[in-house]
Write a protein that holds these residues in place. Sequence first.
Motif, PDB file in Angstrom:
ATOM      1  N   THR A 212       0.821  -1.214   0.000  1.00  0.00           N
ATOM      2  CA  THR A 212       0.000   0.000   0.000  1.00  0.00           C
ATOM      3  C   THR A 212       0.856   1.265   0.000  1.00  0.00           C
ATOM      4  O   THR A 212       0.337   2.369  -0.212  1.00  0.00           O
ATOM      5  CB  THR A 212      -0.933   0.024   1.225  1.00  0.00           C
ATOM      6  OG1 THR A 212      -0.161  -0.203   2.412  1.00  0.00           O
ATOM      7  CG2 THR A 212      -2.007  -1.045   1.105  1.00  0.00           C
ATOM      8  N   SER A 228      -1.496  -3.135   4.029  1.00  0.00           N
ATOM      9  CA  SER A 228      -2.772  -2.903   4.698  1.00  0.00           C
ATOM     10  C   SER A 228      -2.919  -3.763   5.946  1.00  0.00           C
ATOM     11  O   SER A 228      -3.794  -3.526   6.774  1.00  0.00           O
ATOM     12  CB  SER A 228      -3.935  -3.174   3.732  1.00  0.00           C
ATOM     13  OG  SER A 228      -3.904  -4.524   3.295  1.00  0.00           O
ATOM     14  N   HIS A 253      -0.313   3.572   4.795  1.00  0.00           N
ATOM     15  CA  HIS A 253      -0.586   4.159   3.476  1.00  0.00           C
ATOM     16  C   HIS A 253       0.491   5.130   3.016  1.00  0.00           C
ATOM     17  O   HIS A 253       0.440   5.630   1.893  1.00  0.00           O
ATOM     18  CB  HIS A 253      -1.952   4.857   3.476  1.00  0.00           C
ATOM     19  CG  HIS A 253      -2.062   6.014   4.420  1.00  0.00           C
ATOM     20  ND1 HIS A 253      -1.525   7.245   4.140  1.00  0.00           N
ATOM     21  CD2 HIS A 253      -2.651   6.123   5.634  1.00  0.00           C
ATOM     22  CE1 HIS A 253      -1.781   8.066   5.143  1.00  0.00           C
ATOM     23  NE2 HIS A 253      -2.451   7.416   6.062  1.00  0.00           N
TER      24      HIS A 253
END
Length: 280
Positions: A212, A228, A253
């Motif tokens: 991610t 994630s 993220h």
Amino acid sequence: VSVLVPLQSCQCLAWKPHPIVALEAESQQVVAGYSDGTIRVFSISRTEMELKMHPHATALTAIAYSTDGEMILSGGKDGLVAVSSPRTGMTIRVLADHKGSPITVLQCARKQYHDFGVEGSELWLATSSDRRVSVWASDWLKNKCELLDWLSFPAPASPEGLGSLPPSLAAFCPWEHGTLVYVGFGMQKEALFYSLHKKQVIEKISLPYFATSLSLSPAARFMAVGFSERLLRLLRCPAGAPQDYPGHDDAVHLCRFTPAGHRLLTASHSAVLVWELVGG
């Protein structure tokens, strides 16, 4: 430092590269892209907006300065990439090669003149959520911009067990000139090293999950990958043993090495962590 922009959400931002000459606080700027398609340039020292441009009709999803800080590259939800001048406030070029798929990454890197047989003072890449990466050689002062390579990565037709697809991410490799690294949803969970000289994938590194976030250290052969699954993995390339670090409260993220490469910043839903690299 905070500057309010009513009724709009900031989607992406980038620091202006420092000039080679002595640093001055007055020259420090940050550019931000917003949900209404506007770009705003802010002065850090004066905590005020210096310029507003509107090169996009949709929300911005990625933004970057050229390596000399003279141009701003911005990508939108509709896949269009705009090149704008912060000096004049004008958009000088719009590229529609990724039209229809949101831009996920824009990155610029210095290059040697004629490195790839084309004119240009820098390389830059654009990545879109449909797993495509375009690589360009440009010289904005001479209004030159030439497509150098176009990559398209395959993926299964119908993913199972994924609520939403992982992002498509790419970055130039600081320690292998002419190489970029790509992660994204695909046939395998892996990071791919692609040579712009050989026009092929030259190395694959297996990952435990689909990534991610991604960052490559400018100072050493370290690659940080976020997942994630609330996990951060640090890899010493090409063949070092992976180091895994839990501790995030949600998907990782954002991974970002500092320019000196001694620290790594990571972010999840409600936590920002700063890591210090030792022994690198």
